[in-house]
Design an enzyme around this catalytic site. Structure first.
Site, PDB file in Angstrom:
ATOM      1  N   ASN A  10      33.239   3.357  -1.947  1.00  0.00           N
ATOM      2  CA  ASN A  10      34.651   3.710  -1.837  1.00  0.00           C
ATOM      3  C   ASN A  10      35.084   4.341  -3.157  1.00  0.00           C
ATOM      4  OD1 ASN A  10      37.405   3.923  -1.647  1.00  0.00           O
ATOM      5  ND2 ASN A  10      37.790   1.761  -1.202  1.00  0.00           N
ATOM      6  N   GLY A  66      35.977  -2.518  -3.050  1.00  0.00           N
ATOM      7  CA  GLY A  66      36.695  -3.783  -3.049  1.00  0.00           C
ATOM      8  C   GLY A  66      36.345  -4.631  -1.839  1.00  0.00           C
ATOM      9  N   THR A  69      36.623  -2.848   1.515  1.00  0.00           N
ATOM     10  CA  THR A  69      35.494  -1.978   1.868  1.00  0.00           C
ATOM     11  C   THR A  69      34.331  -2.796   2.400  1.00  0.00           C
ATOM     12  OG1 THR A  69      36.162  -0.477   0.082  1.00  0.00           O
ATOM     13  CG2 THR A  69      33.983  -0.137   1.045  1.00  0.00           C
ATOM     14  N   GLU A  72      35.152  -3.959   5.925  1.00  0.00           N
ATOM     15  CA  GLU A  72      34.993  -2.864   6.878  1.00  0.00           C
ATOM     16  C   GLU A  72      33.514  -2.621   7.195  1.00  0.00           C
ATOM     17  OE1 GLU A  72      36.816   0.754   5.748  1.00  0.00           O
ATOM     18  OE2 GLU A  72      38.864  -0.032   5.732  1.00  0.00           O
ATOM     19  N   THR A  93      40.395  -5.439  -7.332  1.00  0.00           N
ATOM     20  CA  THR A  93      41.385  -6.240  -8.040  1.00  0.00           C
ATOM     21  C   THR A  93      41.204  -7.734  -7.827  1.00  0.00           C
ATOM     22  OG1 THR A  93      42.900  -4.393  -7.726  1.00  0.00           O
ATOM     23  CG2 THR A  93      43.844  -6.427  -8.533  1.00  0.00           C
ATOM     24  N   ASP A 217      27.600 -22.298   7.478  1.00  0.00           N
ATOM     25  CA  ASP A 217      27.463 -23.535   8.256  1.00  0.00           C
ATOM     26  C   ASP A 217      28.017 -23.450   9.673  1.00  0.00           C
ATOM     27  OD1 ASP A 217      30.153 -23.420   7.712  1.00  0.00           O
ATOM     28  OD2 ASP A 217      30.311 -25.419   6.828  1.00  0.00           O
ATOM     29  N   GLU A 274      44.302  -7.046   3.826  1.00  0.00           N
ATOM     30  CA  GLU A 274      44.917  -5.830   4.350  1.00  0.00           C
ATOM     31  C   GLU A 274      45.921  -6.185   5.443  1.00  0.00           C
ATOM     32  OE1 GLU A 274      44.339  -2.889   3.043  1.00  0.00           O
ATOM     33  OE2 GLU A 274      42.734  -3.572   1.719  1.00  0.00           O
TER      34      GLU A 274
END
Length: 295
Positions: A10, A66, A69, A72, A93, A217, A274
């Site tokens: 990314n 991050g 990404t 996704e 971050t 688990d 997100e």
């Protein structure tokens, strides 16, 4: 013969400083015996498309970006009959996944070496209505901090951007009536926060007890924070959460394979930090040992 390695990058992740070290990281991977094929994301959701379309041809996938990404990319692997082992170089971050599995953050060379030296570990994926989530699905207090924090502030302030956002959100905390069905029963009440997670860290703010959590688990952690009786109790709990202390009578922690959340009206959710839209009735399910994560 070198081992094929798909690498999803990314280019917008973090402050972009990793680009200076990318050639050295690629050389390090090549010297370790990998033939790297680079794929750059162009928009939100693109990592999912790339993983679904191309990752089945590779024994290894390395994601640079991050947590979003990574989430996704793993979602893109779920439809595949044969999934590659997954490595992660966290450039971002909050970096909850890096906190959880002990990866070096925002250091591409150290991340590449960690991938080379690492071993695969079983990792559960989460299924939700309409898709998947990698490590957390949450509503309520603090959950809006990640996607509501301006991207420029994330780049300039890093984790401080999240902390500032969390402090600002204290004045807007509200409870909502929720019914939660899970493996062992049903919980109903007024809650400030709720989540299903497979992580030790959420939003870079909330740390869950490591001795109670195993990432492969077959169980997710259901966390609920009850409505507080007054402003003093709210301030005390907020201070505890921000200092990574969850020892409170107002916090419920359960381990479960499935959970269903029912609200009186649509509630905003985040999936892996997100914006996930508003839902009045939403279900989650653990996908056991879905991914082999290298660390």
């Amino acid at each position: 013969m070198k081992t094929p390695l798909m690498m999803i990058i990314n280019p917008a992740a973090g402050k972009g400083g990793f680009k200076r070290s990318l050639p050295d990281a690629l050389r390090l991977l090549s010297d370790a015996g990998y033939a790297v094929s680079l794929y750059f994301t162009e928009c939100r959701g693109h990592a999912t498309e790339l993983a679904t379309q191309y990752a089945g041809a590779f024994p290894y996938l390395l994601v640079l970006g991050g947590d979003g990404t990574l989430a996704e990319a793993i979602a893109g692997l779920m439809p595949l009959a044969e999934r590659p082992k997954v490595g992660y170089i966290p450039i971002g971050t909050a970096n909850d996944v890096a906190r959880t599995i002990g990866l070096p953050k925002n250091d591409i060379l150290a991340g590449a070496q960690h991938f080379i030296d690492g071993t695969p570990h079983e990792f559960d994926e989460g299924r939700r209505d309409g898709g998947y989530f990698n490590y957390v699905a949450a509503f309520g207090a603090f959950t809006e901090v990640s996607y509501a924090t301006p991207q420029e502030a994330k780049k300039q302030l890093g984790e401080a951007a999240y902390l500032l956002g969390a402090v600002k959100s204290l004045s807007t905390l509200k409870s909502r009536h929720v019914t939660v069905e899970y493996d062992d029963g049903c919980i109903e009440g007024e809650f400030l926060y709720g989540s299903m997670s497979n992580s030790y860290s959420v939003a870079g703010l909330i740390d869950l007890p490591r001795d109670e959590i195993k990432l492969g688990d077959g169980l997710h952690e259901l966390v609920l924070v009850k409505k507080l009786p007054n402003a003093a109790a709210m301030a005390n709990l907020a201070a505890k959460v921000l200092s990574h202390d969850l020892s409170s009578e107002y916090i419920i922690l359960k381990h479960t394979k499935k959970a269903r959340f029912i609200f009186d009206e649509p509630e905003s959710w985040t999936f892996d930090g997100e914006n996930g839209g508003a839902h009045s009735d939403i279900s989650f399910e653990n996908c056991p040992q879905a991914i082999a994560l290298i660390y």
